[in-house]
Write a protein that holds these residues in place. Structure first.
Motif, PDB file in Angstrom:
ATOM      1  N   SER A 123     -44.251  -3.516  84.558  1.00  0.00           N
ATOM      2  CA  SER A 123     -44.788  -3.572  85.910  1.00  0.00           C
ATOM      3  C   SER A 123     -43.657  -3.543  86.930  1.00  0.00           C
ATOM      4  N   ALA A 124     -44.049  -3.550  88.189  1.00  0.00           N
ATOM      5  CA  ALA A 124     -43.052  -3.467  89.255  1.00  0.00           C
ATOM      6  C   ALA A 124     -42.007  -4.550  89.078  1.00  0.00           C
ATOM      7  N   ASP A 125     -40.779  -4.200  89.426  1.00  0.00           N
ATOM      8  CA  ASP A 125     -39.730  -5.198  89.397  1.00  0.00           C
ATOM      9  C   ASP A 125     -40.164  -6.406  90.204  1.00  0.00           C
ATOM     10  N   GLU A 126     -40.612  -6.132  91.397  1.00  0.00           N
ATOM     11  CA  GLU A 126     -40.995  -7.213  92.278  1.00  0.00           C
ATOM     12  C   GLU A 126     -41.765  -6.597  93.435  1.00  0.00           C
ATOM     13  N   ILE A 127     -42.868  -7.232  93.795  1.00  0.00           N
ATOM     14  CA  ILE A 127     -43.628  -6.777  94.956  1.00  0.00           C
ATOM     15  C   ILE A 127     -43.823  -7.953  95.891  1.00  0.00           C
ATOM     16  N   ARG A 128     -43.468  -7.747  97.156  1.00  0.00           N
ATOM     17  CA  ARG A 128     -43.679  -8.791  98.162  1.00  0.00           C
ATOM     18  C   ARG A 128     -44.728  -8.280  99.130  1.00  0.00           C
ATOM     19  N   THR A 129     -45.895  -8.887  99.095  1.00  0.00           N
ATOM     20  CA  THR A 129     -47.041  -8.352  99.818  1.00  0.00           C
ATOM     21  C   THR A 129     -47.476  -9.259 100.956  1.00  0.00           C
ATOM     22  N   SER A 130     -47.860  -8.609 102.053  1.00  0.00           N
ATOM     23  CA  SER A 130     -48.582  -9.344 103.085  1.00  0.00           C
ATOM     24  C   SER A 130     -49.858  -8.568 103.368  1.00  0.00           C
ATOM     25  N   LYS A 131     -50.823  -9.202 103.949  1.00  0.00           N
ATOM     26  CA  LYS A 131     -52.102  -8.552 104.305  1.00  0.00           C
ATOM     27  C   LYS A 131     -52.742  -7.855 103.113  1.00  0.00           C
ATOM     28  N   ALA A 132     -52.801  -8.502 101.989  1.00  0.00           N
ATOM     29  CA  ALA A 132     -53.408  -7.876 100.819  1.00  0.00           C
ATOM     30  C   ALA A 132     -54.927  -7.830 100.969  1.00  0.00           C
ATOM     31  N   GLU A 133     -55.533  -6.775 100.434  1.00  0.00           N
ATOM     32  CA  GLU A 133     -56.988  -6.733 100.375  1.00  0.00           C
ATOM     33  C   GLU A 133     -57.381  -6.607  98.907  1.00  0.00           C
ATOM     34  N   GLU A 134     -58.622  -6.874  98.618  1.00  0.00           N
ATOM     35  CA  GLU A 134     -59.077  -6.825  97.235  1.00  0.00           C
ATOM     36  C   GLU A 134     -59.220  -5.369  96.812  1.00  0.00           C
ATOM     37  N   LEU A 135     -58.394  -4.944  95.844  1.00  0.00           N
ATOM     38  CA  LEU A 135     -58.452  -3.554  95.405  1.00  0.00           C
ATOM     39  C   LEU A 135     -58.639  -3.529  93.891  1.00  0.00           C
ATOM     40  N   ARG A 136     -59.359  -2.506  93.440  1.00  0.00           N
ATOM     41  CA  ARG A 136     -59.710  -2.434  92.029  1.00  0.00           C
ATOM     42  C   ARG A 136     -58.767  -1.502  91.254  1.00  0.00           C
ATOM     43  N   VAL A 137     -58.425  -0.383  91.851  1.00  0.00           N
ATOM     44  CA  VAL A 137     -57.643   0.656  91.166  1.00  0.00           C
ATOM     45  C   VAL A 137     -56.320   0.908  91.900  1.00  0.00           C
ATOM     46  N   VAL A 138     -56.464   1.015  93.227  1.00  0.00           N
ATOM     47  CA  VAL A 138     -55.264   1.227  94.032  1.00  0.00           C
ATOM     48  C   VAL A 138     -54.387  -0.013  93.942  1.00  0.00           C
ATOM     49  N   ASN A 139     -53.065   0.193  94.066  1.00  0.00           N
ATOM     50  CA  ASN A 139     -52.087  -0.893  94.026  1.00  0.00           C
ATOM     51  C   ASN A 139     -51.810  -1.372  92.604  1.00  0.00           C
ATOM     52  N   ARG A 140     -52.273  -0.597  91.630  1.00  0.00           N
ATOM     53  CA  ARG A 140     -52.018  -0.969  90.234  1.00  0.00           C
ATOM     54  C   ARG A 140     -51.122   0.089  89.569  1.00  0.00           C
ATOM     55  N   PRO A 141     -50.246  -0.361  88.674  1.00  0.00           N
ATOM     56  CA  PRO A 141     -49.304   0.574  88.035  1.00  0.00           C
ATOM     57  C   PRO A 141     -49.949   1.349  86.887  1.00  0.00           C
ATOM     58  N   LEU A 142     -50.856   2.246  87.217  1.00  0.00           N
ATOM     59  CA  LEU A 142     -51.559   2.987  86.172  1.00  0.00           C
ATOM     60  C   LEU A 142     -50.733   4.192  85.718  1.00  0.00           C
ATOM     61  N   ALA A 143     -50.874   4.531  84.442  1.00  0.00           N
ATOM     62  CA  ALA A 143     -50.242   5.762  83.955  1.00  0.00           C
ATOM     63  C   ALA A 143     -50.833   6.931  84.728  1.00  0.00           C
ATOM     64  N   ARG A 144     -49.965   7.848  85.143  1.00  0.00           N
ATOM     65  CA  ARG A 144     -50.438   8.990  85.916  1.00  0.00           C
ATOM     66  C   ARG A 144     -51.330   9.896  85.087  1.00  0.00           C
ATOM     67  N   HIS A 145     -52.291  10.531  85.744  1.00  0.00           N
ATOM     68  CA  HIS A 145     -53.243  11.312  84.966  1.00  0.00           C
ATOM     69  C   HIS A 145     -52.641  12.621  84.445  1.00  0.00           C
ATOM     70  N   ASP A 146     -51.472  13.003  84.953  1.00  0.00           N
ATOM     71  CA  ASP A 146     -50.808  14.211  84.448  1.00  0.00           C
ATOM     72  C   ASP A 146     -49.760  13.887  83.380  1.00  0.00           C
ATOM     73  N   ALA A 147     -49.545  12.599  83.121  1.00  0.00           N
ATOM     74  CA  ALA A 147     -48.405  12.206  82.282  1.00  0.00           C
ATOM     75  C   ALA A 147     -48.609  12.553  80.808  1.00  0.00           C
ATOM     76  N   ALA A 148     -49.805  12.358  80.297  1.00  0.00           N
ATOM     77  CA  ALA A 148     -50.014  12.544  78.855  1.00  0.00           C
ATOM     78  C   ALA A 148     -49.696  13.976  78.436  1.00  0.00           C
ATOM     79  N   GLU A 149     -50.129  14.940  79.238  1.00  0.00           N
ATOM     80  CA  GLU A 149     -49.877  16.347  78.885  1.00  0.00           C
ATOM     81  C   GLU A 149     -48.387  16.660  78.976  1.00  0.00           C
ATOM     82  N   LYS A 150     -47.734  16.122  79.994  1.00  0.00           N
ATOM     83  CA  LYS A 150     -46.296  16.375  80.127  1.00  0.00           C
ATOM     84  C   LYS A 150     -45.544  15.789  78.933  1.00  0.00           C
ATOM     85  N   ILE A 151     -45.988  14.636  78.490  1.00  0.00           N
ATOM     86  CA  ILE A 151     -45.317  13.962  77.384  1.00  0.00           C
ATOM     87  C   ILE A 151     -45.643  14.622  76.054  1.00  0.00           C
ATOM     88  N   ALA A 152     -46.829  15.202  75.983  1.00  0.00           N
ATOM     89  CA  ALA A 152     -47.196  15.930  74.759  1.00  0.00           C
ATOM     90  C   ALA A 152     -46.570  17.319  74.721  1.00  0.00           C
TER      91      ALA A 152
END
Lengths: 159, 287, 776
Positions: free
Chosen positions: C2-31
């Motif tokens: 995960s991120a080395d460190e994140i310092r946040t202010s004014k956070a809102e409740e997010l479900r997908v955004v703001n998360r370190p998800l694997a990019r959707h193009d990564a698997a093909e590039k890696i394959a």
């Protein structure tokens, strides 16, 4: 005036026999003759490592090896790492999870260099990984995620 | 990348290889590992009508011990030299020098003979051989001759090899007991061609130098031995190396995209001192 | 991971955004299955290569292709006369005819005059790649050598050879704010410095490449490694066909950094296809890429800074001269960026900037990550350090004291409208780094320094920027996004999926993003200027929000409930009393004639075009701020510099995907380190001496330490969810930080890039004499 020469290579487990130009590098032979396009052309000098493949298990710059020279060899490219069912191997999975591919162009070569590195079976600290990877250039990641990914497989996680 | 097509000939013996070279009358290039030749072809710097592949000639690789020397086959790959137990024991300077060559892929494919015959004045192995006073075995398929490592390179990318000759083997004297060695290079990045490389072997006793050999690469048209420095060092206390090795004058460095001539001069002095100091330390430790 | 460190202010409740998800193009590039531009081969495909000028400045006496046409396998050899409209026009904004014509032009293939080493003269098309080398060699070109201009200063001298008939001054910009002379008159201290940066190559791993073909409807298709699919218009103009007859497709690009912003292979592929009516592939070699594609501007800067005793900057006087190379490209705009960013992230009330960009017979210069905003970091940050040194103050404190704050006005006239967390980024890197290391041996010295920067994101406001995106549900509940954005490796497409996923509740795996196609995806503009998250991100945000409201409205109406009583959730529409499965909701929409798709267009902030006397109430949408810290060790005998530790912090507003943000920071920092220590395209009297990757030295894994990132999130950006752009900003600080750390170690500052080992001993010597003869 072009001399054709028949070369047989086992590429990712598939035996391919083709007659093609005697002057063709292994890289051009793979890409243009055998339609194996995952190794990339980046410099043609053996410097950047984007064309790295394993020849009989050893990493080589396929742009500065002639296909004719390695006739009868076993060649592994990044496309040969995943299982038959397409499931990524452990190192590939680590690259995925750590975000080690950005533009992805160095990735096929980087993964082959890393595959050989990890296959040595010794625990690798981060400095060792960096030292061993100096022959594979990346312009996007700053190497951070790549070192993270390899370290997660071969020891030397960030403390 | 867009190379002009050339022919490929695979030789199964030295005799066959030399005959092929004669057949092509200077238009063919010898290829072993290809790690110097193919980049040059890809860059359009050389344009041979054929390459003669000697990499599958039997009996030209490996390291063998013979009397006071190591016999190293010309087709011995850098990676093999790097990990060879005999080299590690009897000529550690060579092991260190070969570790500085290129990257893993270059060392996997590249051969000792290829590196020596390429004649790059900044290359590590020709320098090591010059300082170690190695001898090269050269053959044209009919006759062989022996050439001293220091005499072999002539100028930039040119050696004593005739167009139909192959370098087949190298005889490297073992480092005698009581001698120490030093090897350093400065390159812009790890694995790059050396800007300047230096090598030395020294015998010290009681804190003074008895005998010293020191050489540099990357500062002239070929690797050079600093013979006047060597002479001046005899009998000098180790603590006074810096005084004896001042401005190095037997060199003619050039300016290129990697470094200026002036910086190469500075490195010549700094690295000569460093390899001598290391060699003295190892020599004293060996006693 | 995960991120080395994140310092946040004014956070809102997010479900997908703001998360370190694997990019959707990564698997093909890696394959290894991703098909880049050069990986495509079509039946009957031809191959093309350019014959390039071997000299920097000459009249073309003869161009004879007859011998080349006889080379076996040659299909065509084209010269300038074969190009329907052999001229590419470039706008030079803000300039009057006093300076130069308002428009500059260059030829697709030179006919009479060549102005740089590597300029295209003829185009060879062959059946196989094997004929290309011989065919190119067989084109006879005779040159009548002309004197050239190789230094911008020389080009401005009376009687200098004219690179272009209109004169060598391509563009100039002036900024005047407050009373500079009065500020200097009342200053307690004035520091002066001259700084120089070098020609830099983008050195992406993927050389320029593309494949083009004519489709069944007579539309020319070009699938090319590009940052700009809108070049279809330029290609159409060259061919003299309607814009609708050219289509540009950008597959995943193997790195851009600005180097694939101008056209590269496109016009040549188009000509070859138009001429032969067969598919054609063109790949530039690394040598060609280094030789002829536009570079980062070599820039000379002269800074004078006036300050009071407490370190408050009173005034700054800046002169900037950049090398525009042989053709205009984007040089005038790059220089504008240099001018606007010249004082950095600091409040300076009295400013004079004089900047010029000058034609030379060097390679063209144009866009490169940071776009003129990065060269000046070396200038303004070196000045901050010298100021601190002169006054005996802590460099971090001097920066914080002068930091821009909300409501401050930039020298150009634009007020800062958002909170600026520069001081937080300074504190973050210093806290993170802990103690300064000690030398590992004798004859070594260690140094530590920080450097801060600001970098605009989004295009200049008068360019009327816009981006469109289409978002539509499939009947099975999966989602399709169409957006013209080229994906150059920064996760551009993946970020759009993440934004759509957040708003519409669709799993990332069920979203497909179709991107970078000038015919089939809504145009979203260029992947440049750190604008895609701002522009396409907001366009997708808008389209997804429209679509969500359509669906929620339809479901509410169907259930006879107030509109606000439903919300999107994964796989369903969540209501107060009951949930409606997504598929059922989509059927409700169809029954009620409510579209299950939406087209969103985002329009960037607007402003008036500027003139040469730069003044604008708004010139850029917004800026990103950050600070880097470096520890390094110097070998005092060889001058070699080894980086020991590197920490980088940027206020990114909100990290849509922290893993992508970290990747941009680490990648930008290392690219900047390369410019600091290693990289230079070396020119000798207009001849490019840098022929390959063995000479153009980009950092390897062994040349850099870990790049530790501290992500600061103010939530203040103009992008979706308060995000700021982060593509360009991290390349700004490294060179200034490295130079300052060397100064910290040895007592004198390197001022010319790259800081090669041989430039360091001079600093050591100057440092010694500055300390009054004591050994370093």
């Amino acid at each position: 005036m072009t001399q054709d020469i028949t070369v047989t290579l086992t590429v990712n487990g598939r035996t391919v026999t083709r007659a093609a130009g005697a002057h063709l590098s292994l890289l051009r032979w793979l890409r243009d003759v055998a339609d194996v396009t995952d190794p990339k052309y980046g410099c043609g000098e053996g410097v950047c490592g984007a064309c790295t493949v394993l020849v009989d298990g050893e990493p080589v710059s396929s742009c500065i090896v002639l296909a004719a020279q390695v006739d009868a060899a076993e060649v592994t490219t990044v496309a040969g790492l995943a299982g038959a069912d397409g499931v990524l191997d452990g190192l590939q999975q680590a690259f995925l999870e750590h975000g080690a591919a950005q533009c992805g162009f160095c990735t096929p070569g980087m993964l082959m260099a890393a595959t050989e590195l990890v296959s040595r079976g010794v625990r690798l600290d981060r400095d060792t990984i960096r030292g061993e990877l100096h022959g594979n250039l990346c312009r996007c990641t700053g190497y951070q995620a790549i070192v993270d990914a390899i370290a997660s497989v071969a020891g030397g996680e960030r403390g | 990348m867009f190379v002009k097509p050339f022919r490929y000939e695979r030789a199964s013996s030295v005799t066959e290889a030399c005959a092929l070279l004669r057949e092509y009358d200077g238009e063919a290039k010898v290829i072993a590992g290809g790690q110097s030749l193919l980049p040059m072809i890809n860059l359009g710097l050389v344009d041979p009508s054929a390459v003669v592949d000697i990499s599958r000639i039997a009996g030209l690789d490996g390291v063998a011990e013979r009397n006071g020397s190591l016999d190293v086959g010309a087709l011995t790959r850098h990676r093999a030299l790097e990990g060879d137990a005999l080299v590690a024991r009897h000529q550690p300077l060579l092991a260190e020098a070969v570790r500085s060559v290129g990257n893993t892929r270059v060392r996997n494919r590249g051969t000792l003979g290829g590196s020596l015959a390429h004649g790059d004045p900044a290359a590590e192995l020709p320098l090591a051989m010059t300082v170690l006073e190695a001898e090269y075995e050269v053959s044209n398929g009919n006759a062989t001759r022996t050439i001293a490592a220091g005499e072999f390179p002539l100028t930039y990318f040119t050696t004593q090899l005739a167009e139909d000759e192959l370098l087949t083997g190298v005889r490297v004297p073992k480092l005698p007991a009581g001698w120490g060695w030093g090897f350093h290079e400065v390159s812009r990045r790890p694995g790059d061609f050396a800007v300047v490389a230096a090598a030395a072997v020294v015998r010290c006793r009681g804190g003074a130098i008895e005998d010293a050999r020191v050489g540099l690469a990357g500062v002239s048209e070929r690797p050079v031995r600093l013979t006047s420095v060597e002479a001046a060092l005899a009998g000098v206390p180790v603590s006074q190396i810096e005084d004896v090795v001042g401005e190095v004058d037997a060199i003619e460095p050039i300016t290129d995209t990697m470094a200026s001539a002036g910086y190469r001069r500075r490195l010549a002095r700094v690295l000569a001192r460093r390899v001598l100091a290391d060699a003295c330390q190892r020599s004293e430790g060996a006693d | 991971m995960s991120a080395d460190e994140i310092r946040t202010s004014k956070a809102e409740e997010l479900r997908v955004v703001n998360r370190p998800l694997a990019r959707h193009d990564a698997a093909e590039k890696i394959a290894g299955t991703t098909r880049y531009a050069a990986d495509l081969a079509l039946g009957g495909m031809l191959h093309a290569r350019l014959v390039r000028s071997q000299v920097p400045s000459a009249r073309l006496v003869r161009r004879d292709v007859s011998r080349a046409l006889e080379v076996p396998g040659v299909v065509a050899v084209l010269v300038g006369e074969d190009v329907p409209h052999n001229e590419v026009w470039v706008d030079v904004p803000g300039q009057t005819t006093e300076v130069v014509a308002l428009k500059a032009s260059m030829q697709v293939l030179a006919t009479e005059r060549v102005r740089f080493h590597g300029e295209p003269i003829a185009l060879v098309v062959t059946e196989t790649e094997d004929s290309l080398a011989a065919a190119c060699e067989a084109v006879d070109v005779e040159y009548d050598l002309l004197p050239g201009v190789f230094e911008p200063e020389d080009g401005l001298r009376e009687g200098a050879p004219a690179v272009h008939d209109q004169g060598n001054l391509l563009a100039e910009w002036n900024i005047d704010r407050g009373d500079v002379d009065a500020a200097f008159a009342r200053a307690d201290v004035v520091v002066e410095g001259e700084y120089a940066t070098q020609f830099v190559d983008h050195a992406y791993l993927e050389p320029e490449a593309g494949v083009a073909w004519m489709d069944d409807d007579g539309v020319l298709n070009i699938r090319v490694a590009t940052q700009v699919v809108e070049h279809y218009r330029d290609v159409a103009r060259i061919l003299g066909v309607p814009d609708s007859k050219v289509r540009v497709i950008a597959p995943y690009v193997g790195g851009g950094f600005g180097g694939k912003e101008d056209m590269t292979v496109e016009p040549y592929l188009a000509l070859a296809v138009a001429h032969t009516r067969r598919p054609v592939r063109m790949t530039w070699t690394r040598n060609e890429s280094l030789l002829a594609r536009a570079k980062r501007h070599r820039t000379k800067m002269r800074y004078r800074t006036a300050a009071s005793r407490d370190g408050t900057i009173l005034g700054q006087d800046v002169e900037i001269t950049s090398d525009a190379g042989a053709y205009a490209y984007l040089s005038a705009l790059v220089l504008l960026y240099s001018s606007v960013h010249a004082c950095g992230p600091y409040r300076v009330d009295n400013v004079r900037v004089r900047s010029k960009t000058v034609y030379t017979n060097n390679p063209p210069t144009s866009a490169f990550r940071g776009f003129g905003g990065m060269q000046v970091v070396l200038g303004y940050e070196s000045q901050m350090d010298e100021l601190a040194r002169e006054l005996g103050l802590d460099p971090a404190e001097v920066r914080k004291r002068n930091s821009l704050r909300r409501g401050d006005v930039l020298p150009v006239g634009q007020p800062i409208e958002t909170e600026v967390l520069l001081a937080e980024t300074i504190d973050a890197v210093i806290e993170r780094a802990g103690d300064k290391p000690v030398p590992r041996g004798p004859r070594r010295a260690v140094g530590r320094a920080i450097a801060s920067n600001m970098q605009s994101y989004g295009r200049l406001v008068w360019l009327n920027d816009s981006a469109a995106a289409w978002v539509g549900f499939q009947l099975d509940g999966s989602l399709t996004v169409r957006c013209g954005v080229p994906d150059i490796g920064g996760g551009q497409a993946s970020s759009l999926a993440q934004i759509a996923s957040e708003i519409l509740g669709v799993d990332m795996d069920d979203i497909s993003v179709h991107f970078g196609d000038s015919a089939l995806t809504p145009l979203a503009g260029t992947t440049t200027a750190t604008r895609q998250l701002l522009m396409s991100g907001n366009a997708v945000y808008e389209a997804a929000t429209m679509l969500r409201n359509q669906i929620l409205g339809a479901v509410a109406a169907e259930r006879d409930q107030p509109v606000g009583s439903f919300e999107m959730a994964p796989g369903e529409i969540a209501g107060v009393d009951q949930n409606v499965p997504l598929k059922q909701a989509l059927m409700i929409c169809r029954r009620r004639n409510v579209p299950i798709e939406a087209l969103g267009t985002f329009y960037g902030p607007k402003g008036r075009e500027v003139g040469r006397e730069l003044h604008a109430e708004r010139i850029f949408p917004d800026f990103t701020f950050g600070t880097h810290l470096v520890d390094l060790e110097i070998d005092l005998d060889t001058g070699q510099v080894r980086l020991l530790r590197y920490v980088a912090s940027h206020d990114v507003g909100r990290a849509i995907n922290p893993m992508i943000v970290e990747g941009q920071i680490a990648g930008g920092a290392v690219q900047g380190i390369g410019q600091a220590l290693l990289e230079e395209v070396v020119m000798q009297e207009g001849v490019n001496m840098t022929g390959g990757f063995f000479q153009y030295l980009i950092p390897t894994a062994a040349d850099v330490p870990d790049i530790e990132s501290v992500i600061v999130e103010s939530g203040e950006g103009l992008g979706p969810f308060g995000a700021r752009g982060v593509g360009e900003p991290p390349i700004g600080p490294p060179a200034a930080a490295v130079a300052a750390a060397i100064c910290d170690a040895v007592g004198a500052r390197p001022t010319t890039l790259p800081i090669t080992p041989e430039r360091v001993p001079d600093c050591i010597d100057r440092g010694r004499s500055r300390e009054g003869g004591t050994a370093a």
